[in-house]
Design a protein around this motif. Structure first.
Motif, short mmCIF file in Angstrom:
data_model
loop_
_atom_site.label_atom_id
_atom_site.label_comp_id
_atom_site.label_asym_id
_atom_site.label_seq_id
_atom_site.Cartn_x
_atom_site.Cartn_y
_atom_site.Cartn_z
N LEU A 156 74.20 63.38 24.63
CA LEU A 156 74.74 62.05 24.42
C LEU A 156 73.64 60.98 24.42
O LEU A 156 72.46 61.28 24.59
N GLY A 157 74.09 59.74 24.26
CA GLY A 157 73.18 58.61 24.24
C GLY A 157 72.65 58.32 22.85
O GLY A 157 72.78 59.16 21.94
N PRO A 158 72.07 57.16 22.64
CA PRO A 158 71.56 56.78 21.31
C PRO A 158 70.53 57.77 20.76
O PRO A 158 70.44 57.99 19.55
N ASP A 159 69.74 58.38 21.67
CA ASP A 159 68.72 59.33 21.22
C ASP A 159 69.17 60.78 21.39
O ASP A 159 68.41 61.71 21.10
N THR A 162 70.58 62.74 26.51
CA THR A 162 71.30 62.82 27.78
C THR A 162 72.08 64.13 27.80
O THR A 162 72.99 64.34 27.00
N VAL A 163 71.71 65.02 28.70
CA VAL A 163 72.29 66.36 28.76
C VAL A 163 73.51 66.35 29.67
O VAL A 163 73.43 65.97 30.83
N LEU A 164 74.66 66.77 29.12
CA LEU A 164 75.91 66.76 29.88
C LEU A 164 76.54 68.15 29.85
O LEU A 164 77.20 68.51 28.87
N PRO A 165 76.39 68.95 30.92
CA PRO A 165 77.09 70.24 31.00
C PRO A 165 78.58 70.00 31.24
O PRO A 165 78.96 69.13 32.02
N LEU A 166 79.42 70.82 30.61
CA LEU A 166 80.87 70.64 30.73
C LEU A 166 81.57 71.97 31.00
O LEU A 166 81.20 73.00 30.43
N PRO A 167 82.59 71.96 31.87
CA PRO A 167 83.42 73.15 32.05
C PRO A 167 84.38 73.30 30.88
O PRO A 167 84.43 72.43 29.99
N LYS A 168 85.17 74.35 30.88
CA LYS A 168 86.08 74.60 29.76
C LYS A 168 87.14 73.51 29.65
O LYS A 168 87.43 73.02 28.55
N ASP A 213 80.43 54.82 26.08
CA ASP A 213 80.62 53.61 25.30
C ASP A 213 80.38 53.90 23.83
O ASP A 213 80.18 55.05 23.43
N ASP A 214 80.38 52.85 23.01
CA ASP A 214 80.24 53.04 21.57
C ASP A 214 78.86 53.57 21.16
O ASP A 214 78.69 54.05 20.05
N MET A 215 77.88 53.47 22.07
CA MET A 215 76.54 53.97 21.79
C MET A 215 76.33 55.39 22.32
O MET A 215 75.26 55.96 22.15
N GLY A 216 77.37 55.94 22.94
CA GLY A 216 77.26 57.28 23.47
C GLY A 216 76.70 57.35 24.87
O GLY A 216 76.43 58.44 25.38
N ASN A 217 76.52 56.20 25.53
CA ASN A 217 76.03 56.18 26.91
C ASN A 217 77.17 56.53 27.87
O ASN A 217 78.29 56.04 27.71
N ILE A 218 76.87 57.35 28.88
CA ILE A 218 77.87 57.70 29.88
C ILE A 218 78.11 56.49 30.78
O ILE A 218 77.17 55.90 31.32
N LEU A 219 79.36 56.10 30.93
CA LEU A 219 79.70 54.97 31.79
C LEU A 219 79.59 55.39 33.25
O LEU A 219 80.03 56.48 33.62
#
Length: 266
Positions: A156-159, A162-168, A213-219
C-alpha cells in the motif's frame, strides 16, 4: 465386545481421515552444489515444478539459463521449488506480458511512470520491474514464514512499499472523500457487513478490517461511520439506519417532508 470393536474401528478411521486432510506435500529444497548455477537449479526443479513446455515457451524470448543467471546476479538464492516457481512465473506471466504490450506499440509505451520513477527505455524499465517483483515476493515469503496465519500480503501507500500481511478473513476499506468502499482483501463481505462498517462502525466478527485513504495510506485509527451531516440529512432522521432498505426509506420520507430538523422521530 462387538461394540468396543466398532468404536475402535471408527476412531481408527477418523485418525486416517485426519491424516489425509492435514498431511501436506513437503516443498522440495535445493540440495545441489554451492554456489548455485542455472544448470544445477534447472536440474533440481525442472521436473518437479515446471513443465518442459513452460520452459520452451519462455525460451521463445528468454533463455531459461540466462534468465536464472540474471536472478542469481542480483544476489538471490533459490531455496526451494516455490522460489523456482515464483521466479519463473515472474518471467513468463509478468515480464513477458509487459514486453508484449511494449512491442505492440513502443511509441505509446514510453515515457512510462513506474512507482514514482519515469523510464524512457525498455532496458531500464525491465530491470526496475524485475527488482520490484522480486522484492514483493521476498516480502510475502518472509511474512508467511513469520506468521502461518498470513494468507496474502498487500502493498500500500503512494509508492506501494507499505507491507500489509493479511489473514484469510480480511478486507481493506477505502475511507476517502467519497465515503466508504471496498479496496481489496481476501474474503467477500456481504452487503449487510459493508453497511454495518460504513454506517455503524461495526466490524464482522473474526475479521481484520484495515482502513486506507485515497492515496492508499493506512489510517492510524478507525474512521467515524457515515453521519447524517455527511449525507446532508435533517437532524431528526433516525440514525444510524439498520440496513440499505431502511436508508432508502429515510431518503423517501425526507423527500416527502416528514423530517424538519426539529425533535427526534426515532
Amino acid at each position: 465386545m462387538k461394540t468396543i470393536f466398532t468404536v475402535v474401528l471408527i476412531f481408527s478411521l477418523c485418525m486416517v481421515v485426519s491424516c489425509v486432510k492435514t498431511t501436506k506435500t513437503p516443498v522440495i529444497k535445493y540440495e545441489g552444489p554451492i554456489p548455485q548455477t542455472p544448470e544445477t537449479i534447472l536440474q533440481a526443479f525442472t521436473f518437479n515444478n515446471v513443465s518442459i513446455e513452460w520452459l520452451q515457451a519462455c525460451n521463445e524470448r528468454y533463455s531459461p539459463t540466462k534468465w536464472i543467471q540474471r536472478i542469481l546476479d542480483k544476489g538471490i538464492v533459490f531455496e526451494d521449488a516455490n522460489d523456482f516457481h515464483q521466479y519463473m512465473m515472474l518471467l513468463r506471466s509478468g515480464l513477458m506480458h509487459q514486453e508484449r504490450i511494449y512491442l505492440s506499440d513502443p511509441e505509446k509505451w514510453f515515457p512510462k511512470m513506474y512507482f514514482g520513477t519515469i523510464y524512457d527505455d525498455w532496458k531500464s524499465f525491465e530491470d526496475a520491474y524485475i527488482d520490484r517483483q522480486i522484492w514483493k515476493y521476498q516480502q510475502t515469503k518472509a511474512a508467511k514464514q513469520a506468521d502461518p496465519t498470513v494468507f496474502s500480503v498487500e502493498f500500500l501507500g503512494p509508492d506501494g512499499r507499505t507491507v500489509l500481511p493479511l489473514p484469510k478473513k480480511s478486507v481493506i476499506i477505502n475511507r476517502g472523500l467519497k465515503g466508504y468502499g471496498v479496496s481489496s482483501g481476501n474474503a467477500k463481505l456481504t452487503e449487510q457487513h459493508m453497511f454495518d462498517i460504513a454506517f455503524k462502525g461495526k466490524h464482522p466478527w473474526g475479521w481484520k478490517v484495515v482502513y486506507i485513504d485515497d492515496m492508499g495510506n493506512i489510517l492510524p485509527k478507525k474512521p467515524p461511520p457515515i453521519s447524517r451531516e455527511e449525507l446532508e440529512l435533517p437532524a431528526d432522521v433516525p440514525w444510524p439506519p439498520k440496513n440499505q432498505e431502511h436508508l432508502d426509506r429515510i431518503y423517501e420520507e425526507v423527500k416527502q417532508g416528514r423530517y424538519n430538523n426539529n425533535g427526534d422521530n426515532r
